[in-house]
Write a protein that holds these residues in place. Structure first.
Motif, short mmCIF file in Angstrom:
data_model
loop_
_atom_site.label_atom_id
_atom_site.label_comp_id
_atom_site.label_asym_id
_atom_site.label_seq_id
_atom_site.Cartn_x
_atom_site.Cartn_y
_atom_site.Cartn_z
N GLU A 106 0.83 -1.21 0.00
CA GLU A 106 0.00 0.00 0.00
C GLU A 106 0.87 1.25 0.00
O GLU A 106 0.64 2.17 -0.76
CB GLU A 106 -0.91 -0.01 1.23
N ALA A 107 1.88 1.25 0.87
CA ALA A 107 2.76 2.41 0.97
C ALA A 107 3.97 2.07 1.82
O ALA A 107 3.89 1.19 2.68
CB ALA A 107 2.00 3.58 1.59
N PRO A 108 5.11 2.75 1.59
CA PRO A 108 6.26 2.61 2.48
C PRO A 108 5.86 3.00 3.90
O PRO A 108 4.96 3.82 4.09
CB PRO A 108 7.28 3.59 1.90
N MET A 109 6.51 2.39 4.87
CA MET A 109 6.08 2.56 6.25
C MET A 109 7.24 2.39 7.21
O MET A 109 8.11 1.56 6.97
CB MET A 109 5.05 1.47 6.58
N PRO A 110 7.24 3.14 8.31
CA PRO A 110 8.20 2.88 9.39
C PRO A 110 7.75 1.69 10.21
O PRO A 110 6.59 1.27 10.14
CB PRO A 110 8.15 4.16 10.21
N VAL A 111 8.66 1.18 11.01
CA VAL A 111 8.40 -0.03 11.77
C VAL A 111 7.18 0.12 12.67
O VAL A 111 6.34 -0.78 12.75
CB VAL A 111 9.64 -0.40 12.62
N VAL B 93 12.99 -6.04 0.37
CA VAL B 93 12.54 -4.83 1.05
C VAL B 93 13.72 -3.87 1.16
O VAL B 93 14.86 -4.30 1.23
CB VAL B 93 11.98 -5.25 2.43
N GLU B 94 13.42 -2.58 1.16
CA GLU B 94 14.48 -1.57 1.26
C GLU B 94 14.34 -0.78 2.54
O GLU B 94 13.24 -0.52 3.01
CB GLU B 94 14.39 -0.61 0.06
N LEU C 117 13.08 7.45 12.49
CA LEU C 117 12.31 6.35 11.90
C LEU C 117 13.17 5.53 10.93
O LEU C 117 14.17 6.01 10.41
CB LEU C 117 11.10 6.90 11.15
N THR C 118 12.77 4.32 10.72
CA THR C 118 13.32 3.51 9.64
C THR C 118 12.17 3.14 8.73
O THR C 118 11.31 2.34 9.10
CB THR C 118 13.98 2.23 10.17
N VAL C 119 12.20 3.74 7.57
CA VAL C 119 11.08 3.51 6.65
C VAL C 119 11.44 2.37 5.72
O VAL C 119 12.48 2.38 5.07
CB VAL C 119 10.77 4.78 5.84
N TYR C 120 10.56 1.41 5.66
CA TYR C 120 10.75 0.26 4.78
C TYR C 120 9.84 0.39 3.57
O TYR C 120 8.72 0.91 3.66
CB TYR C 120 10.45 -1.04 5.52
N SER C 121 10.35 -0.12 2.44
CA SER C 121 9.54 -0.10 1.23
C SER C 121 9.82 -1.36 0.42
O SER C 121 10.85 -2.01 0.59
CB SER C 121 9.84 1.14 0.39
#
Lengths: 109, 109
Positions: free
Chosen positions: B33-38, B65-66, B73-77
DNA sequence: ATACCATATCGCCATTTAGCAATAGTCCCA
DNA sequence: TGGGACTATTGCTAAATGGCGATATGGTAT
């Protein structure tokens, strides 16, 4: 709506789990060439009969493989060719990763 | 030549293994749906932070995953959309199986 | 500096499972 | 009716792993 609720999710992961085992993939690959009784698989894969039987049971429960008794033999055959579509997607990804890693190495000598 | 030697086979099964886990699939689905932090993933999945972090690490190691740090924050995508092609193939198979089973039931009342 | 939030990591436990040897079951043939 | 080949099952062990609480690490604002 792509990947729904948890119960469904678990069915999907269960099938992935069946494919997450080298011996089972090797069995599927061997059966891709031709249907085979257990003993031929044992010989082809250089594996123990007990283990091949067990893995065949798991593949059968997952509906990936078909059983047919022929006299004293149990001949197994593929029931799902979609497996190899899955494998192709994965192999393509692995190749992409390898190429990318190679390019990264050449970029810094 | 479809599925080659044992070492390659194990790389393939390893990737299937990464997808053989409901929490990880749920993470991928959420990130679709969208990149997101943990912390957002923790909330969305109703899961523990330690576990989400661990599973994200596994997904990251698998190259699915990136990671990108944004302040605290750590944003994952997502890094691989091919995952959903895999899932679609599996879901189609599950649906075929279910239809077949239903048909078998109706055939004998 | 300090307090705080977000994330990653560690040690642990419980569960799962691939592989093995041994055994039981099944079918055919002499 | 035995004997032998083929297959499935059982009991077991060692290894892998998901999940947890606790803790460490990193970043930010006051």
């Amino acid at each position: 709506m792509s990947l729904p609720d948890r119960p469904h999710l678990e069915k999907v992961t269960k099938l992935f789990g069946v494919l997450a085992e080298p011996t089972r993939l090797a069995i599927l690959q061997a059966l891709k060439e031709a249907p085979m009784p257990v003993k031929d698989l044992v010989e082809t894969l250089h594996a123990k009969q007990a283990n091949v039987s067990k893995q065949l049971g798991i593949l059968h429960d997952a509906g990936l493989v078909e059983r047919k008794r022929e006299g004293t033999l149990t001949v197994y055959s593929l029931r799902e060719t979609m497996i190899f579509d899955l494998c192709k997607l994965v192999c393509d990804k692995l190749r992409r990763d390898a190429e990318e890693q190679l390019a990264a190495l050449e970029r810094m000598p």
